[in-house]
Design an enzyme around this catalytic site. Structure first.
Site, PDB file in Angstrom:
ATOM      1  N   LYS A 182       0.853  -1.182   0.000  1.00 10.97           N
ATOM      2  CA  LYS A 182       0.000   0.000   0.000  1.00 10.97           C
ATOM      3  C   LYS A 182       0.892   1.236   0.000  1.00 10.97           C
ATOM      4  CE  LYS A 182      -1.721   2.825   2.883  1.00 10.97           C
ATOM      5  NZ  LYS A 182      -1.811   4.035   1.995  1.00 10.97           N
ATOM      6  N   GLU A 258      10.463   1.424  10.470  1.00 10.24           N
ATOM      7  CA  GLU A 258      11.408   2.547  10.413  1.00 10.24           C
ATOM      8  C   GLU A 258      10.590   3.810  10.594  1.00 10.24           C
ATOM      9  OE1 GLU A 258      13.111   5.790   8.863  1.00 10.24           O
ATOM     10  OE2 GLU A 258      13.269   4.565   7.051  1.00 10.24           O
ATOM     11  N   CYS A 292      13.476  11.440   6.714  1.00  7.23           N
ATOM     12  CA  CYS A 292      13.522  11.028   8.119  1.00  7.23           C
ATOM     13  C   CYS A 292      14.916  11.140   8.711  1.00  7.23           C
ATOM     14  CB  CYS A 292      13.010   9.594   8.263  1.00  7.23           C
ATOM     15  SG  CYS A 292      13.964   8.392   7.299  1.00  7.23           S
ATOM     16  N   GLU A 386      10.002  16.723  15.000  1.00  9.94           N
ATOM     17  CA  GLU A 386      10.530  16.341  13.689  1.00  9.94           C
ATOM     18  C   GLU A 386       9.822  17.220  12.663  1.00  9.94           C
ATOM     19  OE1 GLU A 386      11.234  12.358  10.938  1.00  9.94           O
ATOM     20  OE2 GLU A 386       9.454  12.475  12.209  1.00  9.94           O
TER      21      GLU A 386
END
Length: 490
Positions: A182, A258, A292, A386
């Protein structure tokens, strides 16, 4: 049936299930837009939980036959796919530009890394054999086989959609698993349907790879909790990853996660400031900071702080901004309006908290200016979150202990970097930073096919790449043979 090619100009209004492109005119669709222009590129199906069920059922039915094929047979398909990556490179780069806002350097690096991952995975088949082990019982032979887990579910993100899908899909296929993929709803073509097209052309048997497009809010829970699921490979935010891992755990599927990062970049007093700034510009502003492992916080010794801030701001101001299809542009658009608004809020709230805006801070459409914030502190919004954008908060420190304390003062532990002219010192600092990946005299945006990739703390579970992903997607099976009668104590 609609003929499908390898670019976003083609029609993609179909799911890929059991080797067929499944179209349904009555199905809801999701518009796919170019973030640079906001023009619609194409549309894809809004998949349902029933579609997910069909995908998993097809994958489960096809998996045994795929696992029974030899390593050479599986590798032939993967090598065919690698050939298509080469042949269709320009189309893939164009799709990355228009669908994910990837400037040329980032798009090429993504294609190159994906190709390298595929090459590395072709070595996994030879590791799937049987090892013999001695026994403490007379007359017994022990064999330990390495076998596939079964069905691997993959939920991939929008920032590196092609690479971060393939780095799970290809190792899963190489080790005899089947896959349900997906992709993110912002990048469903280059992150999913285009990959199905590549493997269809490469000769992958029907049902071994299935692609369901749709919104995570609609089908994400079913993807992560399906009874046929054996491994859930997810890349995305920590918040969503916790839910995905929890749902996978309820079915006893292995979570390979992750997740988020808040990556420190430490510049010591003896660092080559020009070299440190070179690394910092790449590490903060590649792909608009939507990575990331990009630099989230610049931790700079107070003795070189002013020089560093001045040079970083000058370089940030000089970066060309615009449509990523124009090769000279370095800064493209962020993915959508929500992302842009969050970034502007982070900047404004950080300035209100006492930081100084050195450059940037504005947005034109989805183009957010590279932004440098001095006088920042670790608990300011652009530093403690973040931010996932082209924002560089610069935080001073007075000694190594303070630098390490600041670097580790976060729930995350994904990546980091250190710049210093004393390599022994850099190595020591790298050891003290709580992160799964730390780079000395470089920046944190690094990924190599043969090296384990992943984080500590809230940045994930398990590792991708290297031999680590081989172990994520396979399991051991012990078979013993008693060749002579065994004596029992009763």
């Amino acid at each position: 049936m609609t003929e499908r090619g390898f670019t976003t100009d083609d029609s993609w209004n179909a799911l890929y299930l059991d080797g067929e492109w499944v179209e349904d005119e009555d199905r809801d669709t999701i518009a796919v837009e170019n973030p640079a222009t906001r023009e619609q590129l194409t549309e894809v199906p809004a998949g349902t939980e029933e579609d997910v069920d069909l995908a998993y059922e097809s994958a489960a039915e096809a998996q045994d036959d795929w696992a029974d094929k030899s390593a050479d047979e599986r590798n032939e398909v993967i090598e065919n796919a690698i050939g298509i990556l080469d042949e269709k490179r320009d189309e893939i780069l164009e799709s990355l530009a228009v669908e994910s806002g990837s400037a040329n350097a980032k798009a090429f690096a993504e294609w190159q890394t994906a190709k390298g991952m595929a090459h590395h995975a072709t070595g996994f088949g030879e590791k799937m054999g049987t090892e013999e082990h001695d026994s403490m019982i007379p007359g017994k032979e022990n064999e330990v086989e390495r076998v596939p887990e079964g069905v691997v579910g993959v939920i991939s993100p929008w920032n590196f959609p092609f690479n971060l899908s393939l780095r799970a899909v290809v190792p899963a296929l190489a080790t005899g698993n089947s896959v349900v993929l997906k992709p993110a709803s912002s990048t469903p073509v280059v992150g999913g349907l285009l990959i199905a097209r590549i493997f269809e052309e490469a000769g992958l048997p029907d049902g071994v790879l299935n692609v369901v497009t749709g919104k995570g809010s609609d089908i994400g829970d079913r993807m992560a909790s399906h009874p046929e699921l054996d491994v859930m490979a997810f890349t995305g935010s920590t918040e969503v990853g916790k839910r995905v891992a929890s749902l996978a755990g309820e079915t006893l599927a292995l979570p390979a996660m992750e997740l988020g990062g808040n990556n420190p970049y430490v510049v010591t007093e003896d660092a080559d400031v020009d070299a440190a700034v070179d690394s910092a510009v790449f590490g903060s502003f590649l792909h608009q900071g939507q990575i990331c492992i990009s630099i989230n916080r610049h931790l700079v010794h107070e003795s070189v702080y002013d020089e560093y801030v001045e040079k970083l701001a000058e370089r940030a101001e000089s970066l060309p901004i615009g449509d990523p299809r124009e090769r000279e542009n370095v800064i493209g658009p962020v993915i959508d309006e929500g992302q842009r608004d969050d970034l502007i809020d982070y900047i404004e709230e950080t300035v209100e908290a006492g930081a100084t805006l050195e450059t940037g801070g504005e947005a034109d459409g989805l183009f957010v200016e590279p932004t440098v914030l001095s006088d920042a502190e670790n608990d300011m919004p652009a530093a403690c979150n973040e931010h996932f954008g082209p924002i560089a908060p610069v935080i001073p420190f007075s000694d190594e202990d303070e630098a390490v304390e600041l670097a580790n003062d976060t729930e995350y532990g994904l990546a980091g970097a250190v710049h210093t002219t004393d390599l022994d010192r850099g190595r020591d600092l790298a050891d003290r930073i709580d992160a799964g990946m730390v780079h000395v005299n470089d920046q944190p945006i690094n990924e190599e096919p043969a090296i384990p990739f992943g984080g500590m703390k809230a940045s994930g579970i398990g590792r991708y790449d290297g031999d680590e992903i081989f172990h994520e997607f396979t399991q051991t099976k012990w078979i013993s043979v008693q060749n002579e009668p065994r004596e029992y104590p009763f």
